[in-house]
Design an enzyme around this catalytic site. Sequence first.
Site, mmCIF file in Angstrom:
data_model
loop_
_atom_site.group_PDB
_atom_site.id
_atom_site.type_symbol
_atom_site.label_atom_id
_atom_site.label_comp_id
_atom_site.label_asym_id
_atom_site.label_seq_id
_atom_site.Cartn_x
_atom_site.Cartn_y
_atom_site.Cartn_z
ATOM 1 N N CYS A 42 0.758 -1.422 -0.012
ATOM 2 C CA CYS A 42 0.073 -0.045 0.138
ATOM 3 C C CYS A 42 0.756 1.292 0.044
ATOM 4 O O CYS A 42 0.817 2.295 -0.857
ATOM 5 C CB CYS A 42 -0.860 -0.098 1.160
ATOM 6 S SG CYS A 42 -2.198 1.480 0.991
ATOM 7 N N CYS A 47 -1.410 1.712 -2.986
ATOM 8 C CA CYS A 47 -2.415 2.891 -2.680
ATOM 9 C C CYS A 47 -1.839 4.118 -2.926
ATOM 10 O O CYS A 47 -2.226 5.054 -3.393
ATOM 11 C CB CYS A 47 -3.131 2.608 -1.672
ATOM 12 S SG CYS A 47 -3.490 0.879 -1.221
ATOM 13 N N LYS A 50 0.239 5.433 -5.892
ATOM 14 C CA LYS A 50 -1.127 5.305 -7.302
ATOM 15 C C LYS A 50 -1.937 6.716 -7.086
ATOM 16 O O LYS A 50 -2.302 7.254 -7.779
ATOM 17 C CB LYS A 50 -1.918 4.028 -6.851
ATOM 18 C CG LYS A 50 -2.949 4.107 -8.039
ATOM 19 C CD LYS A 50 -3.847 2.810 -7.867
ATOM 20 C CE LYS A 50 -4.773 3.092 -6.176
ATOM 21 N NZ LYS A 50 -5.276 1.985 -6.183
ATOM 22 N N TYR A 177 -9.245 -3.523 -11.585
ATOM 23 C CA TYR A 177 -9.035 -2.122 -11.115
ATOM 24 C C TYR A 177 -7.550 -1.734 -11.274
ATOM 25 O O TYR A 177 -7.495 -0.438 -11.603
ATOM 26 C CB TYR A 177 -9.581 -1.941 -9.895
ATOM 27 C CG TYR A 177 -8.726 -2.678 -8.713
ATOM 28 C CD1 TYR A 177 -7.663 -1.923 -8.091
ATOM 29 C CD2 TYR A 177 -8.750 -3.924 -8.430
ATOM 30 C CE1 TYR A 177 -6.906 -2.253 -7.165
ATOM 31 C CE2 TYR A 177 -8.128 -4.490 -7.447
ATOM 32 C CZ TYR A 177 -7.016 -3.577 -6.886
ATOM 33 O OH TYR A 177 -6.125 -4.086 -5.801
ATOM 34 N N GLU A 181 -7.001 1.501 -13.539
ATOM 35 C CA GLU A 181 -6.728 2.926 -12.855
ATOM 36 C C GLU A 181 -5.352 3.420 -13.590
ATOM 37 O O GLU A 181 -5.338 4.761 -13.822
ATOM 38 C CB GLU A 181 -6.367 2.559 -11.509
ATOM 39 C CG GLU A 181 -7.617 2.233 -10.750
ATOM 40 C CD GLU A 181 -7.227 1.880 -9.309
ATOM 41 O OE1 GLU A 181 -7.891 1.895 -8.176
ATOM 42 O OE2 GLU A 181 -6.260 1.258 -9.002
ATOM 43 N N HIS A 434 -28.199 20.407 -1.278
ATOM 44 C CA HIS A 434 -28.430 20.924 -2.689
ATOM 45 C C HIS A 434 -27.531 22.233 -2.952
ATOM 46 O O HIS A 434 -27.607 22.991 -2.026
ATOM 47 C CB HIS A 434 -29.616 21.253 -2.903
ATOM 48 C CG HIS A 434 -29.823 21.701 -4.342
ATOM 49 N ND1 HIS A 434 -29.951 20.865 -5.404
ATOM 50 C CD2 HIS A 434 -30.387 23.042 -4.738
ATOM 51 C CE1 HIS A 434 -30.287 21.636 -6.549
ATOM 52 N NE2 HIS A 434 -30.149 22.896 -6.390
ATOM 53 N N GLU A 439 -26.945 14.329 -3.551
ATOM 54 C CA GLU A 439 -28.253 14.309 -3.210
ATOM 55 C C GLU A 439 -29.178 13.406 -3.959
ATOM 56 O O GLU A 439 -30.257 13.008 -3.441
ATOM 57 C CB GLU A 439 -28.801 15.792 -3.382
ATOM 58 C CG GLU A 439 -29.067 16.384 -4.826
ATOM 59 C CD GLU A 439 -29.405 17.621 -5.130
ATOM 60 O OE1 GLU A 439 -30.429 17.935 -4.347
ATOM 61 O OE2 GLU A 439 -28.298 18.435 -5.447
#
Length: 451
Positions: A42, A47, A50, A177, A181, A434, A439
Site C-alpha cells: 500500500c 495505494c 497510485k 481495477y 486505474e 443541494h 443528493e
Amino acid sequence: MSFDYDLFVIGGGSGGVRAARVAAATGAKVALAEEYRMGGTCVIRGCVPKKLMVFASEFPNAIEDAQAYGWDVSSGDFDWTDFRTKMHAELDRLEGIYRRLLDGSSVRAYDARATIKDEHTVTLSTGEDITAKHILIAVGGRPVKPELVNVDLGITSNEIFLLEDLPKSILIIGGGYIACEFAGILNGLGVEVTQYYRGAQILRGFDDEARGLIADQMRDKGVNLHCGTNILEMERRDGKIWTKATNGTEATFDQVMFATGRTPNVEGLGLENVGVNVGRLGEIIVDEYNQTNVPSIYAVGDVTDRVQLTPVAIREAMAFVETVFKGNPTPVDHELIPSAVFTQPEYGAVGLTEEQARDQEPIEVYTSSFRPMQTLFAGREDRVLMKLIVSQATRKVLGVHIVAPQAGEMIQMVGIAVKMGATKEDFDRVCAVHPTMAEELVTMKSPTRTA
C-alpha cells in the site's frame, strides 16, 4: 517452553505493522521482519503512490475547466522527473513513520527475510533462528505475469513507479481495477494508452451498469480500450516493444504493462516445513479467527486472498490481537465492505451488484445518471451514476454504486448507512444537500426497474 518472543510477525505492511504494534501494547514481547521496505504494498508500491499519480493526472482537465470558468491559465508540460522525486520523498517519509511507530511500540524490527523453520521458529536471512509462541504471516501478494515469450520485456504495477522516463506510448494488459486505474492515470499524464482485456467488459465482478459507464468514459477521454482482446506475441524492435494481438493487430509501444492479477507472496516462505494448508493459488487458508491449521501460526491480509484491501488487512490484524492477546475471540467481518476504484471517472461501491442481488431475491433498482453541474458548465460530456439496489421484501438497501468524481469519499459515508441496515425509506427521510451530486441518493423516489 521458553520463547524469544510472544509474537513474531513476518511482513512489515499495513496488517503486519498494526498487529505488531497493538500486540506489543498489551505487554507482549514482539518482533517483526521485513525484507524490503516498511509499509508494504500500500505505502511503497500501491495505494499511496497510485493516488498521488491520480492527483497529478487530473490537473489537465482541471486546467481546462478553469479556463471555461474564466481563469486565464494554461497547461505546460508535465515533469515526470520532478513529480517522481517528490513522490518517492513522500514514500520515504511514510516509511519513516512506520519505523518510528514500531520503535515507539517497543517492537524489535529486523530488516531481513524471515522463513518458517518449524511451528515456533523462524529463520532470518542473516542466518539467525528466532523462536516465538505465535507467528503471524502478513507478507501480502505480488503481481504475476502471464506465460508468454519475452514477457520480461513488460513491467507490472511494482515497476511503474520506478520508471526513469514517462513513456510516450504504453500497452496495458488487463481489465481489473489496477489496469483501469493506470490506464486513466497515464492517459491523464499525456501518455498514449492502449488497453487490452480478454474479457467482454472491464472490472469483472463489479456492477455491470457501472462497468459500462466507466468503459465508455475511458474511451471518451482517449484510452484506446479493446475488450475481447489479448496479447499473443511481443519482442524488442528498434528500442521499442512490438506486439501482436489476438485480433490480428500489430503495434509498437514504448512500454508494456501487465496488470493480469496478483498472487499470495508465499514462494520460499517455508510453509511446507510445518504443513500449513494453502489453496489452489497458494493462499494461506485460515479460519474466521485468522488461524491456520497449525495452531501457533496465523495469517492476515492479501496472503490469505480473502479481500485484498489495506483497511481489511488492518481490521484482520486487530481481530487477531483481540483473539490471541486480549482473550476476546473476534471473528473477522468481511460483510458490506465499501471500496473505491480510482478510475477516471471514479467508482465507489458497497454491498451487492444488481446482478448478485437479483439472483438472491426480488429487488428494486433506483438509478440516476446525469451530467454534473461543474463539468456541464465547462462543456464536458462527463456523466455520473447514482444507483441503489433495494430488497422488495425487507426494503433494505442491498447495494450502492456511485460513478462520479470523489465517489470514494461518498461511498465511505454511505457505507455506514448500508452497514447499519438502512432501508430505502431511511434514505428517503434524509433531506437532500443541494446542489450536490450525492443528493440524488436520497431523492430517487421511483424504481427504474425491478428484477
